[in-house]
Design a protein around this motif. Structure first.
Motif, PDB file in Angstrom:
ATOM      1  N   PRO A  79      62.490  55.961  59.910  1.00 23.02           N
ATOM      2  CA  PRO A  79      62.987  55.606  61.059  1.00 23.02           C
ATOM      3  C   PRO A  79      62.262  54.797  62.015  1.00 23.02           C
ATOM      4  CG  PRO A  79      64.089  57.731  60.417  1.00 23.02           C
ATOM      5  CD  PRO A  79      62.929  57.470  59.669  1.00 23.02           C
ATOM      6  N   LYS A  80      60.696  55.315  62.003  1.00 25.85           N
ATOM      7  CA  LYS A  80      59.678  54.783  62.693  1.00 25.85           C
ATOM      8  C   LYS A  80      59.253  53.012  62.180  1.00 25.85           C
ATOM      9  CE  LYS A  80      59.159  58.576  65.012  1.00 25.85           C
ATOM     10  NZ  LYS A  80      59.505  58.420  66.320  1.00 25.85           N
ATOM     11  N   ILE A  81      59.833  52.853  60.883  1.00 23.71           N
ATOM     12  CA  ILE A  81      59.563  51.640  60.379  1.00 23.71           C
ATOM     13  C   ILE A  81      60.620  50.747  60.868  1.00 23.71           C
ATOM     14  CG2 ILE A  81      59.455  50.339  58.145  1.00 23.71           C
ATOM     15  CD1 ILE A  81      57.916  52.716  56.809  1.00 23.71           C
ATOM     16  N   SER A  82      62.038  51.486  60.587  1.00 23.14           N
ATOM     17  CA  SER A  82      63.306  50.335  60.565  1.00 23.14           C
ATOM     18  C   SER A  82      64.271  51.308  61.112  1.00 23.14           C
ATOM     19  CB  SER A  82      63.599  49.769  59.226  1.00 23.14           C
ATOM     20  OG  SER A  82      64.820  49.297  59.369  1.00 23.14           O
ATOM     21  N   ASP A  83      65.218  50.799  61.941  1.00 17.41           N
ATOM     22  CA  ASP A  83      66.375  51.310  62.327  1.00 17.41           C
ATOM     23  C   ASP A  83      67.683  51.395  61.154  1.00 17.41           C
ATOM     24  OD1 ASP A  83      67.069  48.697  62.526  1.00 17.41           O
ATOM     25  OD2 ASP A  83      67.602  48.818  64.857  1.00 17.41           O
ATOM     26  N   SER A  84      67.337  50.421  60.150  1.00 12.01           N
ATOM     27  CA  SER A  84      68.250  50.328  59.045  1.00 12.01           C
ATOM     28  C   SER A  84      68.312  51.611  58.117  1.00 12.01           C
ATOM     29  CB  SER A  84      67.961  49.148  58.012  1.00 12.01           C
ATOM     30  OG  SER A  84      66.756  49.361  57.516  1.00 12.01           O
ATOM     31  N   PHE A  85      67.641  52.760  58.436  1.00 10.89           N
ATOM     32  CA  PHE A  85      67.452  53.894  57.489  1.00 10.89           C
ATOM     33  C   PHE A  85      69.022  54.465  57.166  1.00 10.89           C
ATOM     34  CE2 PHE A  85      67.250  55.582  61.727  1.00 10.89           C
ATOM     35  CZ  PHE A  85      67.886  56.723  61.957  1.00 10.89           C
ATOM     36  N   HIS A 137      60.060  41.397  44.267  1.00 13.18           N
ATOM     37  CA  HIS A 137      60.956  40.935  45.306  1.00 13.18           C
ATOM     38  C   HIS A 137      60.085  40.072  46.137  1.00 13.18           C
ATOM     39  CE1 HIS A 137      64.525  41.850  47.730  1.00 13.18           C
ATOM     40  NE2 HIS A 137      63.862  42.184  48.677  1.00 13.18           N
ATOM     41  N   LEU A 138      60.083  38.628  45.897  1.00 16.83           N
ATOM     42  CA  LEU A 138      59.159  37.836  46.340  1.00 16.83           C
ATOM     43  C   LEU A 138      59.249  37.984  47.777  1.00 16.83           C
ATOM     44  CD1 LEU A 138      59.350  35.125  43.497  1.00 16.83           C
ATOM     45  CD2 LEU A 138      57.393  36.617  44.080  1.00 16.83           C
ATOM     46  N   THR A 139      58.029  38.080  48.397  1.00 13.81           N
ATOM     47  CA  THR A 139      58.145  38.336  50.047  1.00 13.81           C
ATOM     48  C   THR A 139      57.307  37.523  50.594  1.00 13.81           C
ATOM     49  OG1 THR A 139      58.318  40.868  49.394  1.00 13.81           O
ATOM     50  CG2 THR A 139      57.539  40.278  51.649  1.00 13.81           C
ATOM     51  N   MET A 140      58.126  36.734  51.546  1.00 16.02           N
ATOM     52  CA  MET A 140      57.544  35.558  52.593  1.00 16.02           C
ATOM     53  C   MET A 140      57.609  36.163  54.111  1.00 16.02           C
ATOM     54  SD  MET A 140      56.860  33.423  49.899  1.00 16.02           S
ATOM     55  CE  MET A 140      56.758  34.218  48.399  1.00 16.02           C
ATOM     56  N   THR A 141      58.273  37.089  54.274  1.00 14.88           N
ATOM     57  CA  THR A 141      58.371  37.490  55.493  1.00 14.88           C
ATOM     58  C   THR A 141      58.011  38.983  55.813  1.00 14.88           C
ATOM     59  OG1 THR A 141      60.773  38.407  55.106  1.00 14.88           O
ATOM     60  CG2 THR A 141      60.478  36.278  56.240  1.00 14.88           C
ATOM     61  N   SER A 142      57.510  39.329  57.321  1.00 14.12           N
ATOM     62  CA  SER A 142      57.309  40.795  57.503  1.00 14.12           C
ATOM     63  C   SER A 142      58.108  40.956  58.806  1.00 14.12           C
ATOM     64  CB  SER A 142      55.541  40.773  57.687  1.00 14.12           C
ATOM     65  OG  SER A 142      55.357  42.075  58.188  1.00 14.12           O
ATOM     66  N   GLU A 143      59.201  41.606  58.548  1.00 17.79           N
ATOM     67  CA  GLU A 143      60.234  41.675  59.646  1.00 17.79           C
ATOM     68  C   GLU A 143      60.120  42.896  60.611  1.00 17.79           C
ATOM     69  OE1 GLU A 143      62.512  43.186  55.781  1.00 17.79           O
ATOM     70  OE2 GLU A 143      60.576  42.294  56.370  1.00 17.79           O
ATOM     71  N   TRP A 144      59.357  44.011  60.293  1.00 24.67           N
ATOM     72  CA  TRP A 144      59.340  45.049  61.159  1.00 24.67           C
ATOM     73  C   TRP A 144      58.311  44.914  62.326  1.00 24.67           C
ATOM     74  CZ3 TRP A 144      63.851  46.402  59.605  1.00 24.67           C
ATOM     75  CH2 TRP A 144      64.113  46.326  58.500  1.00 24.67           C
ATOM     76  N   LYS A 145      58.606  45.654  63.386  1.00 26.21           N
ATOM     77  CA  LYS A 145      57.922  45.711  64.700  1.00 26.21           C
ATOM     78  C   LYS A 145      56.229  46.045  64.560  1.00 26.21           C
ATOM     79  CE  LYS A 145      57.567  46.911  69.456  1.00 26.21           C
ATOM     80  NZ  LYS A 145      58.254  47.778  70.484  1.00 26.21           N
TER      81      LYS A 145
END
Length: 332
Positions: A286-292, A94-102
């Motif tokens: 949920p501490k990583i992302s609100d998309s859980f 999953h080629l990853t060019m971003t780091s989106e979480w806070k």
């Protein structure tokens, strides 16, 4: 990848017209005529323990067939150790060019000095696709693609395919060309919808000339000896949950299962990749992302007997990128 994919279609031009074919790519690969052939694909493996377990269980206990790994992330070793014990798993990059979480972030594997345009003020990759487009060069993007592939191979992980986290590699024609280039040079299948694109046309609202461009890229990949998708179903991340507001696992599972059934009904015959993100429940994610909720819902749908029952009743064929490549190698 929706906005970035649309941008690609509006901008890209390879200077030739696609050639329409009566055969789907699934038929060219030897699958029966008129059949829906699905790669049920879990993104974001390696991002967290919960993502690893969600993907593993979705395949072992559910109807998911394939997954891809975010090589810069912290839980990659945990998954690769599993993969070595379960080498039949269909696992790509999953080629990853971003780091989106806070609060949970990662940097480029190529190293900051090699890809300075890909790094933000925290030393991590940019959070958004637009920032990557603004700051990173195609050369830097290709370096990072190759660094992620190199880490996989160093760990003894041979990926079955390549795809793109957040669709970043579809954001400009130049990024796309580097993505395709690496896949064709390395003989690794790449996720690209290059066939009839019936679902893509609706979801992305593309017109005939834009469709022809995607089909040209599909022909280019096929001629390079790689399998090609007829279509792509990529709407599940937007399915937020039951309208009633019921947050129970039972309600979430029923809601997501029905959404997948509706989506699969709208898929036309051919080889289609269905994208999702699966995580198991925990107090940490949920501490990583609100998309859980949507990720947990995807997982619950994959293991729902009702979804399996529907797929079997409709005679839908489930496959993997590995099998698609094996079939492509047999086609002259």
């Amino acid at each position: 990848m929706r906005q970035s994919f649309l941008l690609l279609i509006l901008l890209i031009s390879f200077g030739v017209k696609a050639q329409n074919s009566e055969l789907t790519y699934a038929e060219k690969l030897g699958y029966p005529k008129g059949k829906k052939v699905l790669i049920v694909h879990v993104d974001d493996v390696g991002m967290s323990y919960e993502s690893n377990q969600g993907a593993i269980k979705a395949i072992k206990e559910g109807v998911a067939t394939s997954l891809s790994v975010m090589m810069p992330c912290g839980w990659v070793p945990g998954f690769v150790h599993y993969l070595k014990e379960n080498p039949e798993t269909d696992a790509g990059l999953h080629l990853t060019m971003t780091s989106e979480w806070k609060d949970y972030r990662w940097g480029p594997l190529a190293g900051k000095n090699q890809v300075k345009g890909m790094v933000d003020s925290e030393g991590a990759m940019w959070r958004g696709v637009a920032d990557v487009v603004k700051n990173a060069s195609p050369d830097e993007v290709e370096k990072e693609i190759r660094a992620q592939l190199d880490r996989a191979r160093t760990m003894g992980f041979t990926p079955t395919h390549l795809d793109s986290h957040m669709g970043t590699l579809f954001a400009t024609p130049e990024f796309l060309q580097r993505y395709l280039k690496v896949g064709m040079e390395e003989k690794i299948p790449v996720m690209f919808p290059g066939g009839h694109n019936s679902v893509v046309q609706v979801q992305e609202k593309i017109i005939a000339d834009q469709l022809a461009m995607t089909q040209m890229v599909g022909k280019q990949l096929w001629d390079a000896g790689l399998p090609v998708l007829d279509d792509l179903e990529n709407s599940s991340y937007g399915w937020k949950g039951p309208e009633s507001g019921d947050k129970s696992e039972k309600a979430l599972q029923k809601y997501k299962t029905q959404k997948y059934i509706e989506a699969i009904k709208n898929i036309k015959p051919g080889l289609t990749m269905v994208i999702m993100h699966c995580t198991i429940h925990s107090e940490i994610f949920p501490k990583i992302s609100d998309s859980f909720p949507t990720r947990e819902g995807d997982f619950l749908a994959m293991i729902d007997p009702e979804l399996r029952k529907y797929i079997e009743k409709e005679g839908i064929i489930l496959t993997t990128w590995r099998e698609a490549m094996q079939r492509r190698q047999k086609v002259k």
